[in-house]
Design a protein around this motif. Structure first.
Motif, PDB file in Angstrom:
ATOM      1  N   ALA A   1      12.156   9.628  -5.780  1.00 14.63           N
ATOM      2  CA  ALA A   1      11.561   8.926  -4.632  1.00 14.63           C
ATOM      3  C   ALA A   1      10.079   8.682  -4.855  1.00 14.63           C
ATOM      4  O   ALA A   1       9.558   7.593  -4.539  1.00 14.63           O
ATOM      5  CB  ALA A   1      11.778   9.740  -3.359  1.00 14.63           C
ATOM      6  N   LEU A   2       9.362   9.637  -5.407  1.00 15.67           N
ATOM      7  CA  LEU A   2       7.930   9.472  -5.667  1.00 15.67           C
ATOM      8  C   LEU A   2       7.678   8.366  -6.690  1.00 15.67           C
ATOM      9  O   LEU A   2       6.728   7.585  -6.553  1.00 15.67           O
ATOM     10  CB  LEU A   2       7.338  10.791  -6.170  1.00 15.67           C
ATOM     11  N   ALA A   3       8.530   8.296  -7.699  1.00 13.87           N
ATOM     12  CA  ALA A   3       8.374   7.242  -8.706  1.00 13.87           C
ATOM     13  C   ALA A   3       8.661   5.868  -8.108  1.00 13.87           C
ATOM     14  O   ALA A   3       7.917   4.908  -8.355  1.00 13.87           O
ATOM     15  CB  ALA A   3       9.296   7.511  -9.891  1.00 13.87           C
ATOM     16  N   VAL A   4       9.724   5.763  -7.331  1.00 14.61           N
ATOM     17  CA  VAL A   4      10.088   4.483  -6.714  1.00 14.61           C
ATOM     18  C   VAL A   4       9.009   4.016  -5.739  1.00 14.61           C
ATOM     19  O   VAL A   4       8.694   2.819  -5.655  1.00 14.61           O
ATOM     20  CB  VAL A   4      11.446   4.609  -5.988  1.00 14.61           C
ATOM     21  N   ALA A   5       8.413   4.953  -5.019  1.00 13.16           N
ATOM     22  CA  ALA A   5       7.397   4.618  -4.017  1.00 13.16           C
ATOM     23  C   ALA A   5       6.007   4.418  -4.615  1.00 13.16           C
ATOM     24  O   ALA A   5       5.063   4.132  -3.883  1.00 13.16           O
ATOM     25  CB  ALA A   5       7.342   5.715  -2.959  1.00 13.16           C
ATOM     26  N   SER A   6       5.883   4.576  -5.940  1.00 10.12           N
ATOM     27  CA  SER A   6       4.563   4.473  -6.595  1.00 10.12           C
ATOM     28  C   SER A   6       3.553   5.365  -5.883  1.00 10.12           C
ATOM     29  O   SER A   6       2.455   4.942  -5.505  1.00 10.12           O
ATOM     30  CB  SER A   6       4.073   3.019  -6.612  1.00 10.12           C
ATOM     31  N   ALA A   7       3.934   6.625  -5.695  1.00  8.27           N
ATOM     32  CA  ALA A   7       3.133   7.552  -4.891  1.00  8.27           C
ATOM     33  C   ALA A   7       1.824   7.963  -5.543  1.00  8.27           C
ATOM     34  O   ALA A   7       1.033   8.671  -4.922  1.00  8.27           O
ATOM     35  CB  ALA A   7       3.970   8.802  -4.588  1.00  8.27           C
ATOM     36  N   GLY A   8       1.578   7.531  -6.762  1.00  8.84           N
ATOM     37  CA  GLY A   8       0.335   7.911  -7.428  1.00  8.84           C
ATOM     38  C   GLY A   8      -0.846   7.030  -7.107  1.00  8.84           C
ATOM     39  O   GLY A   8      -1.982   7.320  -7.500  1.00  8.84           O
ATOM     40  N   THR A   9      -0.624   5.942  -6.365  1.00  9.51           N
ATOM     41  CA  THR A   9      -1.728   5.026  -6.059  1.00  9.51           C
ATOM     42  C   THR A   9      -2.607   5.543  -4.925  1.00  9.51           C
ATOM     43  O   THR A   9      -3.731   5.071  -4.750  1.00  9.51           O
ATOM     44  CB  THR A   9      -1.198   3.637  -5.685  1.00  9.51           C
ATOM     45  N   THR A  10      -2.123   6.473  -4.131  1.00 12.11           N
ATOM     46  CA  THR A  10      -2.902   7.086  -3.056  1.00 12.11           C
ATOM     47  C   THR A  10      -3.229   8.525  -3.452  1.00 12.11           C
ATOM     48  O   THR A  10      -2.338   9.281  -3.826  1.00 12.11           O
ATOM     49  CB  THR A  10      -2.116   7.077  -1.731  1.00 12.11           C
TER      50      THR A  10
END
Length: 211
Positions: free
Chosen positions: A182-191
């Motif tokens: 889920a973190l990868a799909v949501a591109s959670a690293g941009t925030t």
């Protein structure tokens, strides 16, 4: 009786103004856009927080197993002290189709390195917000092997005792894998992370699987 219209006199009939209608519609759209932007920002922060918390799980496991902080790994038994981070876990496997295989792998140098590098790599990727797709693949693979090692479907262990499995399919390994994906799909690293900067690198732009 004739009806005369006096120039400049209002009859009381007002036609809708295109200008006013357009203004009202634009204001409504602006309000909706603002609400959507707020919701999007909130979701991004929630995913970022989840990413950082999950990173701590992997990094703590790596550090405890490396230095023997006395939690899951006893003091003096850490990897840095000459202990094996896989011998106890894999050697204690008592159910499942890979029981004998895991026993053979327990304590092997290559198994120790792969396991520890997996924990460290996934943890660093999560805390920094980069290479989340790679982290999801590596972390899911690691969780899959650990799930097989514990083998939740078993009602009894190889010695006949009850396994005490609380769920035959879904356990914390499955949940961790789902979170990583889920973190990868949501591109959670941009925030709260370096994901946006990472994505701008030429090599990452050319190979999107590195994001």
């Amino acid at each position: 009786m004739a009806v005369h219209e006096t120039p400049g006199r209002h009859t009381g009939l007002h036609l809708p103004s295109r200008h006013r209608a357009g203004t009202t519609r634009t204001a409504g759209e602006t309000t909706t856009d603002t609400a959507d932007a707020t919701a999007t920002a909130t979701r991004a922060r929630v995913f970022a927080g989840l990413r950082i918390v999950t990173a701590f799980v992997f990094l703590w496991a790596f550090l405890d197993k490396t230095f023997g902080w006395g939690y899951a790994t006893a003091a003096g038994k850490g990897w840095a002290d000459g202990g094996s981070p896989t011998k106890g876990f894999l050697g204690g496997v008592a159910a499942g189709p890979m029981e004998s295989t895991f026993h053979a792998w327990a304590g092997a140098g290559w198994a120790n390195w792969l396991f520890m590098l997996g924990l460290l790599g996934v943890g660093l990727a999560l805390v920094s917000g980069i290479a989340l797709r790679l982290a999801a693949v590596a972390g899911t693979t690691l969780m899959t092997f650990m799930w097989i090692a514990e083998w939740p479907p078993a009602k009894a262990l190889s010695d006949g005792t009850r396994s005490m499995s609380s769920n035959p399919l879904i356990d914390y390994h499955v949940l961790y894998a789902a979170v990583l994906i889920a973190l990868a799909v949501a591109s959670a690293g941009t925030t709260w992370g370096l994901g946006r900067t990472w994505a701008r690198l030429p090599v990452v732009r050319d190979h999107t699987w590195l994001r």
